[in-house]
Design an enzyme around this catalytic site. Structure first.
Site, mmCIF file in Angstrom:
data_model
loop_
_atom_site.group_PDB
_atom_site.id
_atom_site.type_symbol
_atom_site.label_atom_id
_atom_site.label_comp_id
_atom_site.label_asym_id
_atom_site.label_seq_id
_atom_site.Cartn_x
_atom_site.Cartn_y
_atom_site.Cartn_z
ATOM 1 C CE LYS A 73 3.821 -6.948 -2.031
ATOM 2 N NZ LYS A 73 3.916 -5.637 -2.671
ATOM 3 N NE ARG B 138 1.256 3.247 2.782
ATOM 4 C CZ ARG B 138 1.290 3.774 1.556
ATOM 5 N NH1 ARG B 138 0.489 4.775 1.244
ATOM 6 N NH2 ARG B 138 2.111 3.300 0.650
HETATM 7 N N1 BES Z 1 6.586 -4.076 0.878
HETATM 8 C C1 BES Z 1 6.037 -3.287 -0.173
HETATM 9 C C2 BES Z 1 7.062 -2.338 -0.790
HETATM 10 C C3 BES Z 1 8.169 -2.971 -1.577
HETATM 11 C C4 BES Z 1 8.014 -3.239 -2.912
HETATM 12 C C5 BES Z 1 9.363 -3.243 -0.963
HETATM 13 C C6 BES Z 1 9.041 -3.804 -3.630
HETATM 14 C C7 BES Z 1 10.401 -3.798 -1.685
HETATM 15 C C8 BES Z 1 10.244 -4.079 -3.017
HETATM 16 C C9 BES Z 1 4.872 -2.459 0.338
HETATM 17 O O1 BES Z 1 4.144 -3.013 1.370
HETATM 18 C C10 BES Z 1 3.944 -2.277 -0.793
HETATM 19 O O2 BES Z 1 3.402 -3.243 -1.239
HETATM 20 N N2 BES Z 1 3.768 -1.043 -1.238
HETATM 21 C C11 BES Z 1 2.932 -0.737 -2.327
HETATM 22 C C12 BES Z 1 2.095 0.461 -1.948
HETATM 23 C C13 BES Z 1 0.949 0.725 -2.900
HETATM 24 C C14 BES Z 1 -0.087 -0.379 -2.801
HETATM 25 C C15 BES Z 1 0.338 2.057 -2.531
HETATM 26 C C16 BES Z 1 3.813 -0.429 -3.525
HETATM 27 O O3 BES Z 1 4.890 0.133 -3.342
HETATM 28 O O4 BES Z 1 3.432 -0.782 -4.634
HETATM 29 MN MN MN Z 2 2.618 -4.300 0.696
#
Ligand code: BES
Ligand code: MN
Ligand code: ZN
Length: 483
Positions: free
Chosen positions: A260, A334
């Site tokens: 990230k 997931r």
């Molecule tokens: N934990 C994150 C989702 C999230 C993002 C929660 C911002 C709270 C605030 C999750 O694991 C994630 O990173 N999801 C990605 C999925 C993508 C890579 C398909 C996302 O939402 O960008």
């Molecule tokens: Mn994630």
């Protein structure tokens, strides 16, 4: 916070703030009518009017709090007004809050007390230098009630709820260097003192169970992954089929090799909010001795990049036997849920399964911060969840599971991919989990937007961890699945 229910006439201690919750348009006497007229205070919902050192009153300060029109001021509105009253005077230097309600019945008095309890939550264990005059000063709340014994009785299950929500908020607020999977599991283990049964399953056992999906996520972390099983057997028939709740517990989500960006990455400490809501629910079920058999399952991992981390391109074999091609290691929640929900169904054959997860940024884009997304394969379960969410002020919005989107998860070389692309990202994430649901009535709550609020717009929820989910699930269980 010390809570008492007192009779209307009881003498006020000199260091008291008096808060009066009033209906919109209610008649105010003398100087108060004058103060209200001079400040456009009508008693509308959300209004407050601070009257300092009112002449002829024993209190050091008086606050009027509007709760809206009498016919619309329900228990939740009273609770929010009580929370606003507390917030208005919490740093005044006064020690006691006396609350007067428009109706002194036991149920509303108890709900007002709950509002104050929730609003006074604070996570300050790591602040060593805060000056005393900056700390909240109110340590006691006296709620005026016609029948203090009946009010105290009505408050009992709500006090259990407040304790549970505080526990959830603490878990979510803890920094990731302190709350890693094993430490988290130990804290849950200590809840056995409430009458819960807690089982901790380590990596070796998960390996034997074939949980290649969950284990891959934790592979790049020096902290061991943990699966925690919490049981509450409160039904008359201890062998009756349980209801089940499964939570995403990513103690820190760096994104892994699909790292990230640095901005706001610290927020990813609360990527375990779904699991913390499950803990809170189990806490309150035990705390109020709910007549139900329930199972809570937490998938606890840390998603880190290192030489041993899982990669984009890896193919994982889940406990269900289905294989998963990893496209993005940041779509890890997931993967954790895939094995956790499978294990839950395989072992417990529950009546229904609800999973909670801070799963996608996409749900924040879709619904904003006031609503969590609700996906379900069962109308009755979805209806029960949404009804409970409305009464408890933890709103849910039903989202679709369009069959046509399922193919977005198809992989060239495995049974599925772990991402379905950016369009409808929260939907395809839900549909990924759905591939691991085998005939069980199921709902998935994407709480990425609601687990943490900054700034918070809810009077009972200070900035930070909300504990979202505990109330709505507790309400649903109490109304639909007990007895
Ligand atoms: N934990 C994150 C989702 C999230 C993002 C929660 C911002 C709270 C605030 C999750 O694991 C994630 O990173 N999801 C990605 C999925 C993508 C890579 C398909 C996302 O939402 O960008
Ligand atoms: Mn994630
Ligand atoms: Zn995550």
């Amino acid at each position: 916070m010390d809570i008492e229910f007192v009779a209307a006439g009881q003498a006020l201690s000199p260091k008291s703030a008096l808060a009066r919750i009033v209906h919109e348009g209610a008649a105010l006497e003398g100087v108060l009518a004058q103060a209200a007229a001079a400040s456009r205070f009508t008693g509308a919902k959300g209004q407050t009017l601070d009257v300092l050192a009112p002449a002829g009153l024993d209190a050091a300060r008086l606050v009027l709090v509007g709760v809206g029109k009498a016919d619309a001021a329900d228990a939740l509105a009273i609770e929010h007004a009580a929370a606003s009253a507390y917030s208005a005077v919490k740093a005044s230097g006064l020690a006691t809050l006396r609350l007067e309600l428009p109706d002194a019945g036991a149920d509303l008095a108890a709900r007002a007390a709950l509002g104050v309890r929730l609003a006074s939550y604070r996570f300050d264990k790591y602040r060593t230098k805060e000056p005393a005059e900056k700390k909240p000063s109110i340590v006691k709340t006296e709620v005026v009630a016609a029948d203090s014994a009946a009010s105290l009785k009505a408050f009992e299950p709500l006090a259990a709820l407040a304790d549970a929500i505080s526990f959830t908020r603490d878990l979510v607020s803890e920094p990731p260097n302190v709350l890693y999977p094993a430490e988290y599991a130990q804290r849950v283990k200590r809840l056995e003192s409430l009458g819960l049964e807690v089982e901790i399953i380590g990596e070796a056992e998960m390996m034997k169970l074939g949980m290649g999906s969950l284990l891959a996520v934790g592979q790049g972390s020096v902290r061991d992954s943990q699966l925690v099983v919490i049981k509450w057997n409160g039904a008359a028939d201890k062998a009756a089929q349980p209801i089940a709740f499964v939570g995403k517990g990513v103690c820190f989500d760096t994104g892994g090799i699909s790292l990230k960006p640095a901005d706001n990455m610290e927020d990813m400490k609360w990527d375990m909010g779904g699991s913390a809501a499950v803990v809170g629910l189990m806490h309150v079920l035990a705390g109020r001795k709910a007549k139900v058999n329930a199972v809570g399952i937490l998938g606890l991992v840390e998603n880190m990049p290192d030489g041993n981390a899982y990669r984009p391109g890896d193919v994982l074999t889940s406990m269900s036997g289905q294989t998963i091609e990893v496209i993005n290691t940041d779509a890890e929640g997931r993967l954790v849920l895939a094995d956790a929900v499978w294990y839950c169904q395989d072992r417990f054959k529950p009546k229904f399964l609800v999973d909670l997860a801070t799963l996608t940024g996409a749900i924040i884009i879709a619904l904003g911060h006031d609503l969590a997304g609700c996906y379900a394969n069962n109308e009755e379960l979805a209806g029960n969840l949404i009804a409970a969410s409305q009464t408890e002020g933890e709103p849910l919005w039903r989202m679709p599971l369009p069959a046509a989107y399922d193919k977005n998860l198809d992989s060239m070389i495995a049974d599925m991919k772990n991402t379905g692309g950016r369009p409808g990202g929260s939907i395809t994430a839900a549909m990924f989990i759905q591939r691991f649901i085998k005939g069980t009535p199921w709902a998935h709550l994407d709480i990425a937007a609601t687990a943490w609020r900054k700034p918070s717009t809810i009077p009972t929820s200070p900035d930070g961890a909300t504990g979202y989910g505990v109330r709505l699930l507790n309400r649903m269980v109490a109304e639909k699945y007990e007895g």
